[in-house]
Design an enzyme around this catalytic site. Sequence first.
Site, PDB file in Angstrom:
ATOM      1  N   PHE A 192       0.825  -1.320   0.030  1.00  0.00           N
ATOM      2  CA  PHE A 192       0.060   0.109   0.055  1.00  0.00           C
ATOM      3  C   PHE A 192       0.761   1.321  -0.083  1.00  0.00           C
ATOM      4  O   PHE A 192       0.129   2.219  -0.366  1.00  0.00           O
ATOM      5  CB  PHE A 192      -1.168  -0.099   1.287  1.00  0.00           C
ATOM      6  CG  PHE A 192      -0.432   0.502   2.344  1.00  0.00           C
ATOM      7  CD1 PHE A 192      -0.043   1.873   2.684  1.00  0.00           C
ATOM      8  CD2 PHE A 192       0.103  -0.539   3.399  1.00  0.00           C
ATOM      9  CE1 PHE A 192       0.391   2.331   3.991  1.00  0.00           C
ATOM     10  CE2 PHE A 192       0.822  -0.040   4.666  1.00  0.00           C
ATOM     11  CZ  PHE A 192       0.974   1.247   4.701  1.00  0.00           C
ATOM     12  N   LYS A 232      -0.945  -7.037  -9.260  1.00  0.00           N
ATOM     13  CA  LYS A 232      -2.232  -7.153  -8.141  1.00  0.00           C
ATOM     14  C   LYS A 232      -1.542  -6.016  -7.049  1.00  0.00           C
ATOM     15  O   LYS A 232      -0.789  -6.278  -6.318  1.00  0.00           O
ATOM     16  CB  LYS A 232      -1.837  -8.532  -7.459  1.00  0.00           C
ATOM     17  CG  LYS A 232      -3.289  -8.921  -6.755  1.00  0.00           C
ATOM     18  CD  LYS A 232      -3.850  -7.909  -5.774  1.00  0.00           C
ATOM     19  CE  LYS A 232      -3.031  -8.033  -4.568  1.00  0.00           C
ATOM     20  NZ  LYS A 232      -3.559  -7.198  -3.466  1.00  0.00           N
ATOM     21  N   CYS A 260       9.312   1.870   3.576  1.00  0.00           N
ATOM     22  CA  CYS A 260      10.210   0.712   3.875  1.00  0.00           C
ATOM     23  C   CYS A 260      11.699   1.296   4.130  1.00  0.00           C
ATOM     24  O   CYS A 260      12.555   0.452   4.814  1.00  0.00           O
ATOM     25  CB  CYS A 260      10.411  -0.253   2.603  1.00  0.00           C
ATOM     26  SG  CYS A 260      10.920   0.455   1.055  1.00  0.00           S
TER      27      CYS A 260
HETATM   28  P1  NAD Z   1       1.419  -6.630   3.150  1.00  0.00           P
HETATM   29  O1  NAD Z   1       2.599  -7.609   3.066  1.00  0.00           O
HETATM   30  O2  NAD Z   1       0.285  -6.617   3.892  1.00  0.00           O
HETATM   31  O3  NAD Z   1       0.816  -6.578   1.678  1.00  0.00           O
HETATM   32  C1  NAD Z   1       1.584  -6.440   0.349  1.00  0.00           C
HETATM   33  C2  NAD Z   1       0.772  -7.339  -0.659  1.00  0.00           C
HETATM   34  O4  NAD Z   1       0.728  -8.734  -0.465  1.00  0.00           O
HETATM   35  C3  NAD Z   1      -0.712  -6.755  -0.882  1.00  0.00           C
HETATM   36  O5  NAD Z   1      -0.785  -6.418  -2.349  1.00  0.00           O
HETATM   37  C4  NAD Z   1      -1.583  -7.432  -0.243  1.00  0.00           C
HETATM   38  O6  NAD Z   1      -2.803  -7.673  -0.891  1.00  0.00           O
HETATM   39  C5  NAD Z   1      -0.598  -8.844  -0.436  1.00  0.00           C
HETATM   40  N1  NAD Z   1      -1.059  -9.789   0.735  1.00  0.00           N
HETATM   41  C6  NAD Z   1      -1.296  -9.561   2.069  1.00  0.00           C
HETATM   42  N2  NAD Z   1      -1.324 -10.346   2.790  1.00  0.00           N
HETATM   43  C7  NAD Z   1      -1.043 -11.824   2.039  1.00  0.00           C
HETATM   44  C8  NAD Z   1      -1.002 -13.084   2.303  1.00  0.00           C
HETATM   45  N3  NAD Z   1      -1.456 -13.585   3.448  1.00  0.00           N
HETATM   46  N4  NAD Z   1      -0.990 -13.900   1.124  1.00  0.00           N
HETATM   47  C9  NAD Z   1      -0.699 -13.172   0.061  1.00  0.00           C
HETATM   48  N5  NAD Z   1      -0.727 -11.939  -0.359  1.00  0.00           N
HETATM   49  C10 NAD Z   1      -0.904 -11.281   0.701  1.00  0.00           C
HETATM   50  O7  NAD Z   1       2.263  -5.094   3.135  1.00  0.00           O
HETATM   51  P2  NAD Z   1       1.664  -3.750   3.252  1.00  0.00           P
HETATM   52  O8  NAD Z   1       0.950  -3.470   4.511  1.00  0.00           O
HETATM   53  O9  NAD Z   1       0.770  -3.597   1.909  1.00  0.00           O
HETATM   54  O10 NAD Z   1       3.050  -2.827   2.843  1.00  0.00           O
HETATM   55  C11 NAD Z   1       3.811  -2.672   4.026  1.00  0.00           C
HETATM   56  C12 NAD Z   1       5.121  -3.627   4.010  1.00  0.00           C
HETATM   57  O11 NAD Z   1       5.792  -3.415   2.925  1.00  0.00           O
HETATM   58  C13 NAD Z   1       5.897  -3.238   5.127  1.00  0.00           C
HETATM   59  O12 NAD Z   1       6.460  -4.331   5.879  1.00  0.00           O
HETATM   60  C14 NAD Z   1       6.977  -2.536   4.342  1.00  0.00           C
HETATM   61  O13 NAD Z   1       8.243  -2.538   5.032  1.00  0.00           O
HETATM   62  C15 NAD Z   1       6.964  -3.169   3.091  1.00  0.00           C
HETATM   63  N6  NAD Z   1       7.801  -2.837   2.058  1.00  0.00           N
HETATM   64  C16 NAD Z   1       8.874  -3.241   1.747  1.00  0.00           C
HETATM   65  C17 NAD Z   1       9.613  -2.391   0.694  1.00  0.00           C
HETATM   66  C18 NAD Z   1      10.952  -2.973   0.287  1.00  0.00           C
HETATM   67  O14 NAD Z   1      11.416  -2.553  -0.669  1.00  0.00           O
HETATM   68  N7  NAD Z   1      11.659  -3.962   0.887  1.00  0.00           N
HETATM   69  C19 NAD Z   1       9.060  -1.394   0.128  1.00  0.00           C
HETATM   70  C20 NAD Z   1       7.909  -1.160   0.212  1.00  0.00           C
HETATM   71  C21 NAD Z   1       7.123  -1.814   1.556  1.00  0.00           C
END
Ligand code: NAD
Length: 503
Positions: free
Chosen positions: A156, A180, A288
């Site tokens: 997000f 997605k 992140c």
């Molecule tokens: P999230 O893991 O909740 O969701 C990420 C994606 O995965 C979304 O599209 C979501 O719909 C999907 N998803 C969620 N739960 C799932 C599951 N159980 N099975 C399969 N798909 C699933 O993350 P978020 O809250 O959207 O984003 C924040 C996180 O992303 C933080 O941990 C942040 O550090 C990380 N992030 C990392 C980077 C990087 O470059 N390392 C960059 C941006 C964000």
Amino acid sequence: MTPTGDAPPLVTHWIDGKPDEGRSSRRGDVFDPATGRVTKHVTFASVEDVDHAVGAARTAFGAWRATSLTERTKVLFAFRELLHRGVEELAEIITAEHGKVRGDAAGEVARGLEVVEFACGMPHLLKGSFSEGVSSRLDVYSLRQPIGVAAIVSPFNFPAMVPCWFFPIAIAAGNAVILKPSEKDPSAANWIAQRWQEAGLPAGVFNVVHGDKVAVDRLLEHPDVNAVSFVGSTPVARHVYETATRFGKRVQALGGAKNHMVVLPDADLDLAADSAVNAGFGSAGERCMAISVVVAVEPVADELVAKIAERMSRLTVGDGRAAYDMGPLVTGAHRDKVASYLDAGVKSGATLVVDGREHPVKGDAAGFWLGPTLFDDVTPQMEIYTDEIFGPVLSVIRVDSYDHALALVNTNPYGNGTAIFTNDGGAARRFQNEVEIGMVGINVPIPVPVAYYSFGGWKSSLFGDTHAHGVDGVHFFTRTKVVTSRWLDPSHGGVNLGFPRNT
Ligand code: NAD
């Protein structure tokens, strides 16, 4: 987006060059974080919807792969122009669903645009090598070819920039894509899909499916998906990596972070304090690459904490559409989770220097607000240190030496970004060599690499071998083929069952 009577408009999938409501009745709410109101619904894909999108991508891939580099690059340049012209429009969409302030939203689009510009150079990046006459009349050369259908699953916090880390390179290299995006701020992806269409990208090369775990899990196991680029939290990144590799796919899964900023005694403390505040509270800490821990090497801690706290008192918090420093958090549930760490920190014995719950807010009372928080005297055992909070909460850990600071950074399970603040070139050089982190800043608090380098962390911040964009990105979305070629001539050597030996 389609209107649905009195109900909020529906954000639909984008499949095969058109909006698609899908076959599932499952939907999610999309909020305006500054007002707390539901402004849209988003359709959640079923397995059949994902299969439909993958089918469209698979079909489109054949013709797109066969399209000349010149023609593909023309589409990339046209898309670049549309994105460039649309920065403010896209930023407005991001602010309305994510909450980050407009300037910050425009900044993320600008960083995404850099990857599009990098991908415009794909003819050069795809060049193979050629060795003439490696043996008698034998030439060897290499090719880079697209891998097929690439799935991108994004978080997000960067609804435009993170997808842009992947799709421009994938598409320029001749692949078809299914994005997605996060269900929390889905509209940016559809806006991008429309710009691709206007740029002349054939239907089916760029598709968007919305939804949750159902959609993601189907992408991970679908036999016609060849590669998965994931960005999100570490537990989900691990699940994505383990599942998709089990199904034989190429995977890069970028996870969560806990980024430390080490401040040595000789550092410019005003620069360090400015940087800690910028990197800790920009985008309400929902980055992140946000700094969440300041490691103050004594004797600077008292002075540094005072400087940070003073700057925090001047931050303005309000609706991101106006000129405030910091907007709301993305959802009420996330705000409550982040706020719960304030009590947890106090309970575990940390000193609450600035309490974000008391910060003045200029905005609708129902918005998902939380002001900036500062903890001092944090220890590595506390939850506020071990957990990725992903909100406007900054911790200060006091240490007595560089070695202690380095050990702290290196024993943390995350390895996304880090920064050191010092005026000692030797200390900085030692840190860049010894620290076990993927992206390092020297007097730079958010060291996000430019598009022609690659973005990625180490340890629990990335699963897979290749990082995002740059040359790593080109390698991820292509396969190498090496051709050994001899054109017949009258002097071929006849039958010889020995292993080919170059002479
Ligand atoms: P999230 O893991 O909740 O969701 C990420 C994606 O995965 C979304 O599209 C979501 O719909 C999907 N998803 C969620 N739960 C799932 C599951 N159980 N099975 C399969 N798909 C699933 O993350 P978020 O809250 O959207 O984003 C924040 C996180 O992303 C933080 O941990 C942040 O550090 C990380 N992030 C990392 C980077 C990087 O470059 N390392 C960059 C941006 C964000």
